[in-house]
Design an enzyme around this catalytic site. Structure first.
Site, short mmCIF file in Angstrom:
data_model
loop_
_atom_site.label_atom_id
_atom_site.label_comp_id
_atom_site.label_asym_id
_atom_site.label_seq_id
_atom_site.Cartn_x
_atom_site.Cartn_y
_atom_site.Cartn_z
N LYS A 22 -42.97 29.02 50.45
CA LYS A 22 -44.03 28.80 51.44
C LYS A 22 -44.21 27.30 51.69
O LYS A 22 -44.21 26.84 52.82
CB LYS A 22 -45.34 29.40 50.93
N ASN A 23 -44.30 26.53 50.59
CA ASN A 23 -44.63 25.10 50.72
C ASN A 23 -43.45 24.25 51.15
O ASN A 23 -43.62 23.05 51.39
CB ASN A 23 -45.25 24.58 49.42
N ARG A 91 -55.14 25.27 55.55
CA ARG A 91 -55.28 23.82 55.55
C ARG A 91 -53.94 23.12 55.78
O ARG A 91 -53.91 21.99 56.24
CB ARG A 91 -55.83 23.29 54.25
N CYS A 115 -61.73 23.87 50.08
CA CYS A 115 -61.34 25.26 49.80
C CYS A 115 -61.78 25.55 48.36
O CYS A 115 -62.38 24.70 47.71
CB CYS A 115 -59.84 25.44 49.98
N ARG A 120 -60.47 18.56 48.69
CA ARG A 120 -59.17 18.40 49.35
C ARG A 120 -59.26 17.52 50.60
O ARG A 120 -58.98 17.93 51.71
CB ARG A 120 -58.57 19.77 49.65
N ASP A 303 -49.87 24.54 40.54
CA ASP A 303 -49.82 25.88 41.15
C ASP A 303 -49.41 26.95 40.15
O ASP A 303 -49.44 28.13 40.48
CB ASP A 303 -48.83 25.89 42.32
N VAL A 325 -55.01 17.68 38.68
CA VAL A 325 -54.71 17.47 40.10
C VAL A 325 -55.90 17.82 40.99
O VAL A 325 -56.27 17.08 41.88
CB VAL A 325 -53.45 18.26 40.52
N ARG A 395 -51.16 35.41 51.12
CA ARG A 395 -50.88 34.10 51.74
C ARG A 395 -49.64 33.47 51.11
O ARG A 395 -48.93 32.71 51.73
CB ARG A 395 -52.07 33.16 51.54
C1 EPZ Z 1 -49.82 20.74 48.23
O1 EPZ Z 1 -51.17 20.63 48.64
C2 EPZ Z 1 -49.55 22.24 48.13
N1 EPZ Z 1 -49.71 22.86 49.45
C3 EPZ Z 1 -50.52 22.87 47.12
O2 EPZ Z 1 -50.20 24.24 47.01
C4 EPZ Z 1 -50.31 22.19 45.77
O3 EPZ Z 1 -51.25 22.71 44.85
C5 EPZ Z 1 -50.53 20.67 45.92
O4 EPZ Z 1 -49.63 20.15 46.94
C6 EPZ Z 1 -50.27 19.92 44.64
O5 EPZ Z 1 -48.96 20.15 44.20
C7 EPZ Z 1 -48.69 22.73 50.35
O6 EPZ Z 1 -47.68 22.11 50.09
C8 EPZ Z 1 -48.90 23.41 51.67
P1 EPZ Z 1 -52.05 16.96 47.48
P2 EPZ Z 1 -51.73 19.21 49.13
O7 EPZ Z 1 -52.31 16.24 48.76
O8 EPZ Z 1 -50.66 18.42 49.78
C9 EPZ Z 1 -55.97 14.53 46.57
C10 EPZ Z 1 -50.61 26.52 46.99
O9 EPZ Z 1 -51.19 27.22 46.17
N2 EPZ Z 1 -55.86 14.02 47.94
O10 EPZ Z 1 -50.76 16.68 46.74
O11 EPZ Z 1 -52.99 19.48 49.89
C11 EPZ Z 1 -56.29 16.01 46.53
O12 EPZ Z 1 -57.68 16.23 46.63
C12 EPZ Z 1 -51.19 25.20 47.39
O13 EPZ Z 1 -49.52 26.80 47.54
C13 EPZ Z 1 -56.79 13.07 48.40
O14 EPZ Z 1 -57.68 12.68 47.66
O15 EPZ Z 1 -52.11 18.53 47.75
C14 EPZ Z 1 -55.74 16.43 45.18
O16 EPZ Z 1 -56.70 16.12 44.19
C15 EPZ Z 1 -52.53 24.99 46.75
N3 EPZ Z 1 -56.66 12.60 49.67
C16 EPZ Z 1 -54.53 15.50 44.99
O17 EPZ Z 1 -54.70 14.43 45.93
C17 EPZ Z 1 -55.66 13.01 50.51
O18 EPZ Z 1 -55.59 12.52 51.66
C18 EPZ Z 1 -53.20 16.17 45.27
O19 EPZ Z 1 -53.30 16.78 46.54
C19 EPZ Z 1 -54.74 13.97 50.04
C20 EPZ Z 1 -54.85 14.45 48.75
#
Ligand code: EPZ
Length: 415
Positions: A22-23, A91, A115, A120, A303, A325, A395
């Site tokens: 998916k990702n 998202r 969420c 996020r 995840d 994370v 999902r």
């Molecule tokens: C991706 O989400 C994945 N989703 C998530 O999978 C996964 O859990 C996550 O990466 C971490 O590996 C997709 O790829 C579609 P991040 P993402 O930006 O990109 C903070 C699933 O179950 N952050 O790497 O949204 C954030 O709050 C989903 O398939 C900011 O502060 O995650 C988090 O604490 C859930 N500001 C950390 O960084 C930003 O602008 C990592 O988030 C962006 C992120």
């Protein structure tokens, strides 16, 4: 709303075919916005989130045909808005922001909002886009971005954000000059997106490391690619083998994408060996308790944290699970407690004491991976477990009940 009903206690045996990730598929489909002509993508998983992003891309002017193999053509972008009602259901729609600004010079994308697992924010996406020269305003819940032509820049991410790295990589491929992404995410899904962009003619080096260099080009051409296997789905089935004292051949996954999990599962006593196209995974005599700390790739994936916690609830000792994370990714704990688990949360840590047996209960899914952990717990619990709100599972897992019942689980979906 559908629910899943499981009678626990059946060991799992047999082969399971892992679907496309998916990702990995979500950013690759968004990348189709960057070029005219017809892109062809194989091994697209059949998931709600894929249906959502296809709807979003069609609303922008994409012509899409097919399911497992998709032909997507975005000759002309007719609409630059990703509306709140679509973005709030997924998202990852934020991934159209970078390509839209790069190709069309304008984008209006709803802020995704929080969420179940955390606030996020997308502040790092926005900051990086501004550093590439885009004019970005936040207006009544929307990100409004404009740029005649993006300019390459030296960008530093405060956190290794996965979709942030993907979004800005897609913005930078058509920028003037060179962009360097520092403290970039190293996930396999980032690498697979870079491979697809290079197939379109982009000039990218360093994907998979924390420093990615992108030399802007004037235009890209359509490409053909195959989506990589879903390492999180694969990890979920591997943990299921350990919990149910079974033996599963996990086919179509890439062991290199799961080294942190494989090491942890071996520490719990499981036997894991490479076979043609995947891995043979079997449980140990007993389940040793291990500590887990989630980290950006190549660390232990957040995840798989909920699934690992379900496993540790029936271990022989005490396990400390640290979620570093996301700030609120213990939603599964209250449901596992209702099944008889012994877990205490202290800040970002969950202290899990193994119990001899879980008991079936009526439970409710809250987010995608939490619901997977409830399925795992139900597979070993004594008696019947009902899991409601299974749309969370749909999902991210393709026909999860069919795959588990093919391995011998007593699992049914009730419409
Ligand atoms: C991706 O989400 C994945 N989703 C998530 O999978 C996964 O859990 C996550 O990466 C971490 O590996 C997709 O790829 C579609 P991040 P993402 O930006 O990109 C903070 C699933 O179950 N952050 O790497 O949204 C954030 O709050 C989903 O398939 C900011 O502060 O995650 C988090 O604490 C859930 N500001 C950390 O960084 C930003 O602008 C990592 O988030 C962006 C992120």
């Amino acid at each position: 709303m559908d629910k899943i009903v499981i009678q626990g206690g059946k060991p799992l045996f047999g082969d399971v075919q892992i679907s496309g990730a998916k990702n990995a598929a979500l950013p690759v489909l968004a990348a189709a916005l960057l070029t005219g002509g017809t892109n062809t993508f194989h091994n697209i998983p059949d998931l709600m989130d894929i249906k959502t992003i296809k709807k979003l891309l069609c609303s922008m002017g994409a012509q899409i045909e097919g399911d497992e193999t998709i032909q997507i053509n975005v000759d002309k972008i007719i609409n630059h808005t990703a509306s709140y009602d679509l973005v709030k259901t997924m998202r990852a729609s934020i991934l159209v922001l970078g390509p839209l600004v790069a190709r069309a010079g304008v984008a209006r994308v709803s802020l995704p909002g929080g969420c179940a697992i955390g606030a996020r924010p997308v502040n790092l996406h926005i900051k990086a886009l501004q550093e590439l020269g885009a004019h970005v305003e936040l207006k009544s819940g929307y990100i409004e971005a404009k740029a005649k032509k993006l300019k390459g820049a030296d960008i530093y991410f405060d956190l290794p954000t996965v979709t942030g790295t993907e979004n800005i990589m897609m913005a930078a491929v058509l920028a003037e000059g060179t962009t360097v992404l520092n403290n970039a995410a190293c996930e396999p899904e980032v690498v697979s997106l870079a491979d697809v962009l290079k197939g379109m003619g982009a000039k990218i080096s360093g994907a998979g490391t924390d420093t990615i260099t992108i030399k802007g080009v004037t235009s890209l051409k359509p490409t053909e690619a195959t989506i990589i296997p879903d390492r999180i789905e694969a990890g979920t089935f591997m943990i299921a083998a350990g919990m149910t004292h079974g033996e599963i051949n996990v086919i179509g996954c890439n062991p290199h994408h799961l080294e942190a999990l494989i090491n942890k599962l071996r520490d719990t006593g499981m036997k894991i060996s490479s076979i043609k196209g995947g891995m043979k995974v079997s449980s140990g005599k007993k389940i040793n308790s291990v500590d887990v700390k989630t980290l950006p790739y190549p660390g232990f994936p957040t995840d798989l944290q909920a699934q690992m916690m379900a496993y540790m609830t029936i271990s022989g000792g005490l396990s400390v699970i640290s979620e570093t994370v996301f700030e609120n990714r213990f939603m599964h704990v209250s449901e596992l407690l209702r099944m008889g688990a012994d877990i205490v949360i202290q800040g970002g840590n969950a202290i899990v004491r193994g119990v001899p047996m879980l008991h079936g209960a009526q439970t409710m899914a809250t987010d995608l991976r939490a619901s997977a952990s409830l399925v795992l717990a139900a597979l070993v619990a004594e008696g019947t477990t009902e899991i409601s709100r299974v749309y969370h599972i749909d999902r991210g897992y393709q026909t999860i009940e069919k795959k588990f019942s093919a391995l011998g689980a007593d699992i049914k979906r009730i419409k």
